[in-house]
Design a protein around this motif. Structure first.
Motif, PDB file in Angstrom:
ATOM      1  N   TYR A  21     -81.558  12.722 -50.811  1.00 17.02           N
ATOM      2  CA  TYR A  21     -81.341  14.055 -51.164  1.00 17.02           C
ATOM      3  C   TYR A  21     -82.231  14.855 -50.084  1.00 17.02           C
ATOM      4  N   GLY A  22     -81.808  16.005 -49.847  1.00 14.56           N
ATOM      5  CA  GLY A  22     -82.096  16.512 -49.046  1.00 14.56           C
ATOM      6  C   GLY A  22     -81.501  17.251 -47.782  1.00 14.56           C
ATOM      7  N   CYS A  25     -89.346   8.238 -60.783  1.00 14.23           N
ATOM      8  CA  CYS A  25     -89.434   7.203 -59.969  1.00 14.23           C
ATOM      9  C   CYS A  25     -87.426   6.957 -58.631  1.00 14.23           C
ATOM     10  N   GLY A  26     -86.921   7.762 -59.845  1.00 14.43           N
ATOM     11  CA  GLY A  26     -85.922   7.308 -58.922  1.00 14.43           C
ATOM     12  C   GLY A  26     -84.612   7.156 -60.730  1.00 14.43           C
ATOM     13  N   LYS A  27     -85.370   6.454 -61.459  1.00 16.22           N
ATOM     14  CA  LYS A  27     -84.618   6.388 -63.102  1.00 16.22           C
ATOM     15  C   LYS A  27     -83.303   7.152 -63.289  1.00 16.22           C
ATOM     16  N   THR A  28     -82.885   8.396 -62.881  1.00 12.16           N
ATOM     17  CA  THR A  28     -81.616   9.497 -63.222  1.00 12.16           C
ATOM     18  C   THR A  28     -81.298   9.300 -61.836  1.00 12.16           C
ATOM     19  N   THR A  78     -81.962  17.845 -62.574  1.00 18.94           N
ATOM     20  CA  THR A  78     -83.360  17.030 -62.386  1.00 18.94           C
ATOM     21  C   THR A  78     -83.760  17.169 -64.876  1.00 18.94           C
ATOM     22  N   GLU A 132     -86.715  16.310 -66.220  1.00 20.39           N
ATOM     23  CA  GLU A 132     -87.254  16.926 -66.693  1.00 20.39           C
ATOM     24  C   GLU A 132     -87.607  18.389 -66.304  1.00 20.39           C
TER      25      GLU A 132
HETATM   26  N1  LIG Z   1     -81.482  16.924 -56.677  1.00 20.78           N
HETATM   27  C1  LIG Z   1     -82.195  16.797 -55.979  1.00 20.78           C
HETATM   28  N2  LIG Z   1     -82.756  17.278 -54.307  1.00 20.78           N
HETATM   29  C2  LIG Z   1     -84.111  16.597 -54.000  1.00 20.78           C
HETATM   30  N3  LIG Z   1     -85.062  15.730 -54.430  1.00 20.78           N
HETATM   31  C3  LIG Z   1     -84.691  15.167 -56.313  1.00 20.78           C
HETATM   32  C4  LIG Z   1     -83.333  15.303 -56.842  1.00 20.78           C
HETATM   33  N4  LIG Z   1     -83.503  14.811 -57.477  1.00 20.78           N
HETATM   34  C5  LIG Z   1     -83.959  13.903 -57.469  1.00 20.78           C
HETATM   35  N5  LIG Z   1     -85.148  13.923 -56.638  1.00 20.78           N
HETATM   36  C6  LIG Z   1     -85.842  13.306 -55.758  1.00 20.78           C
HETATM   37  O1  LIG Z   1     -85.730  11.977 -55.902  1.00 20.78           O
HETATM   38  C7  LIG Z   1     -86.788  11.241 -56.733  1.00 20.78           C
HETATM   39  C8  LIG Z   1     -86.298  10.079 -58.075  1.00 20.78           C
HETATM   40  O2  LIG Z   1     -85.886  11.180 -58.776  1.00 20.78           O
HETATM   41  P1  LIG Z   1     -85.509  10.515 -60.116  1.00 20.78           P
HETATM   42  O3  LIG Z   1     -83.753  10.307 -59.984  1.00 20.78           O
HETATM   43  O4  LIG Z   1     -85.191  12.275 -61.123  1.00 20.78           O
HETATM   44  O5  LIG Z   1     -86.559   9.842 -61.186  1.00 20.78           O
HETATM   45  P2  LIG Z   1     -86.329   9.962 -62.393  1.00 20.78           P
HETATM   46  O6  LIG Z   1     -85.913  10.295 -63.203  1.00 20.78           O
HETATM   47  O7  LIG Z   1     -87.113   8.755 -62.337  1.00 20.78           O
HETATM   48  O8  LIG Z   1     -87.453  10.724 -63.020  1.00 20.78           O
HETATM   49  C9  LIG Z   1     -87.989  12.289 -57.274  1.00 20.78           C
HETATM   50  O9  LIG Z   1     -88.784  12.183 -55.872  1.00 20.78           O
HETATM   51  C10 LIG Z   1     -86.972  13.751 -57.276  1.00 20.78           C
HETATM   52  O10 LIG Z   1     -88.002  14.708 -56.611  1.00 20.78           O
END
Ligand SMILES: Nc1ncnc2c1ncn2[C@@H]1O[C@H](COP(=O)(O)OP(=O)(O)O)[C@@H](O)[C@H]1O
Ligand SMILES: [Mg+2]
Lengths: 272, 296
Positions: A25-26, A56-59, B10, B12
């Motif tokens: 991301y970013g 941890c990147g599950k989503t 996201t 959460e």
């Molecule tokens: N749209 C986004 N833009 C920037 N960073 C993101 C975005 N979505 C998730 N992240 C980052 O990627 C990492 C994994 O996020 P995520 O997959 O949502 O974790 P989980 O579902 O396990 O809580 C985290 O560090 C989160 O901050």
């Protein structure tokens, strides 16, 4: 520990195959690696649970399988039609309960005259008979999530992706829905990739549990779950068994141990 | 979630959907209490109105200004009655009752806003989702929005004459920008998670636009339409400055020409009151058409 049936599962056709997948991301200048170099194979009919601390990147991984994220590296191979259930129900408020499900049926090309009957049938399957005409905001959170599941099932997915679908629900509703999802998946042979941060939920639902760790997000451990799931011990009857407790304990320890062991300097992730 | 809320990616923290319970509906003592309070505010309004009329009357009686310039409330009422009845063989004012003048203007407002909606909603949808179109047309819409209707009336008269069409054109031009702007802004802020959910169910781009973005944007679009009706309302007098009879603006214009200040004021009041009524009706339509507003 119990005999693993991974070997038999490996022989089945893989429906999801991720190879060396990295998602960022970013911006280019300040990239955040959400998931790095992940290998993941899910065979048909498996109930795979991704578990790990928040962030941890599950989503991200689930969204990658769903085709919502572009990978920075690696390949994503998803053979079958997927349905997605999100943490929030994401129902369309301008449609009734039945209308939400009919939307999905229409996308699958179900002719209009047949939709009402199919809607009724799907609502029955998720335990909400006779609610087709209700407005979505009249339902409780748990009922809304059931509708979301029915809507996802309406597309007749061979693979169901679920991202902490019960995290926002109260404990009782959660238990009931966990049982129902497990039964639905078992009955229809649907492959499920299920995300949770709860070790309890992971062991309860999964036939295989994958433990993830953060920074960067990756899969660090795999735990086959070989628990008896015949009627007396189906669903929550399982909870009282020593096998269940032992397995949950092992998973919790794995989850706890992972961050310090694998990447030093990372603060220990909270385990619920 | 509210529709204006930016898309949240996201999952959460867990936002618990509101559990509905019987206690959330106002009933019992608190219900009657609030009704009593509402009644009291209504009474305050009535008192304020009476005070205003009394002060107005006193000012006129004291002859602070000549009566031709500031007629009394009674004069205005008289002008209203005269314009609303047939007397001495004359039907209302210029052969039309006041209500008929108002009706003609309302019809123009309705037709003008109707066209504005028919064009403005699709235009706003396209502006909202197609970036190049937005780049070209958005400044044009803003430009149009800032123009006072009287500024382009002359041009419309040159092009379309002095009959019905320049008036309708003027109202369309006045009412279109708010509809298009509201629609464009609304489809842009449609919650990304609903769009994503629809996409995961197999919705293509056209389905997403018409079956997700459009209905999700409906609350803001309806608000845009209500604003457009208001703009058309304030523009109708301008539209009717030339050959505006019948029409409430034309009536006011003619009354001004003959120094019938009382009728001018009666006409203004008629516009104001009908405007309030129409706005209330449109709010009702809004509530009925988007019952989910503020509930998810
Ligand atoms: N749209 C986004 N833009 C920037 N960073 C993101 C975005 N979505 C998730 N992240 C980052 O990627 C990492 C994994 O996020 P995520 O997959 O949502 O974790 P989980 O579902 O396990 O809580 C985290 O560090 C989160 O901050
Ligand atoms: Mg998540």
């Amino acid at each position: 520990m119990p005999r693993s049936d991974t070997a038999t599962e490996d022989r089945r056709q893989p429906v999801i195959a991720l190879d060396a997948v990295t998602v960022r991301y970013g911006t280019k200048r300040a990239p955040v690696t959400a998931v790095r170099d992940v290998q993941l194979t899910v065979a048909e009919g498996e109930f795979v649970v991704l578990v790990g601390p928040s962030g941890c990147g599950k989503t991200t991984l689930l969204r990658t399988v769903a085709g919502f994220e572009r990978v920075a590296a690696g390949t994503v191979d998803v053979r079958e039609r997927v349905g997605v259930v999100f943490q929030q129900p994401r129902l369309f408020p301008w449609r009734t309960v039945g209308g939400n499900i009919a939307f999905a049926l229409a996308r699958r090309g179900v002719p209009r005259p047949e939709r009402a009957a199919r809607v009724a049938e799907l609502l029955e399957r998720v335990g909400l008979p006779g609610t087709a005409g209700r407005r979505v905001w009249e339902l409780s959170g748990g009922q809304q999530q059931r509708v979301a599941i029915a809507r996802a099932l309406a597309t007749e997915p061979r693979v169901l992706l679920m991202d902490e679908p019960f995290a926002a629900l109260d404990a009782l509703t959660r238990e009931r829905l966990q049982e129902e999802v497990r039964a639905l998946a078992a009955a229809s042979g649907t492959t499920v990739l299920f995300v949770t941060h709860s070790a309890e939920e992971a062991v309860l639902l999964g036939s295989r549990v994958l433990v993830m760790a953060a920074e960067p997000g990756r899969i660090v451990a795999e735990l086959p779950v070989d628990l008896p799931r015949e009627p007396p011990l189906a669903g929550h009857g399982l909870r009282g068994t020593p096998e269940f407790a032992a397995l949950r304990q092992r998973l919790t320890e794995t989850m706890r141990g992972v961050p310090e062991e694998v990447s030093e300097g990372v603060e220990a992730a909270p385990v619920p | 979630m509210s529709l204006t809320q930016a898309a949240r990616r996201t999952t959460e923290p867990a936002r618990k959907p509101p559990e509905r319970s019987a206690s959330s509906t106002p009933a019992g003592p608190s219900g009657t209490n609030s009704r009593l309070l509402a009644l009291r505010w209504l009474a305050l309004r009535a008192v304020a109105l009476v005070v205003l009329l009394a002060v107005w009357h006193l000012v006129v009686v004291a002859e602070v200004w000549p009566r031709v310039l500031v007629p009394s409330p009674g004069d205005v009422w008289h002008a209203f009655v005269q314009a609303s009845t047939t007397h001495d063989g004359v039907r209302g004012y210029s052969g039309h009752l006041l209500i008929e003048h108002l009706g003609v203007s309302l019809r123009r407002i309705g037709v003008g806003t109707g066209y504005a909606v028919l064009v403005g909603v699709p235009l706003g949808l396209v502006i909202g989702v197609v970036k190049p179109v937005a780049v070209v047309l958005e400044p044009a819409v803003t430009f149009l929005r800032t123009l006072p209707p009287l500024a382009y009336l002359s041009l419309l008269v040159i092009w379309f004459g002095i009959d019905e069409s320049p008036k309708i054109w003027l109202l369309v031009i006045a009412a279109l920008p708010p509809v298009a702007a509201a629609t464009a802004a609304a489809v842009r802020t449609v919650p990304g998670d609903l769009v994503e959910a629809a996409r995961s169910l197999g919705g293509g781009p056209l389905t997403l636009l018409l079956a997700v973005r459009l209905p999700a944007a409906l609350p803001e679009i309806l608000t845009g339409i209500r604003i457009a009706v208001g703009v058309a309302y304030t523009s109708v007098v301008a539209a009717e400055t030339i050959n505006g009879v019948p029409g409430i603006g034309g009536m006011i214009r003619d009354a001004q020409r003959y120094n019938q200040t009382d009728l001018v004021i009666a006409g203004i009041i008629a516009i104001g009151i009908s405007g309030i009524a129409l706005d209330a009706a449109l709010r009702g339509v809004e509530r009925a058409a988007v019952p989910w507003r503020g509930r998810t």
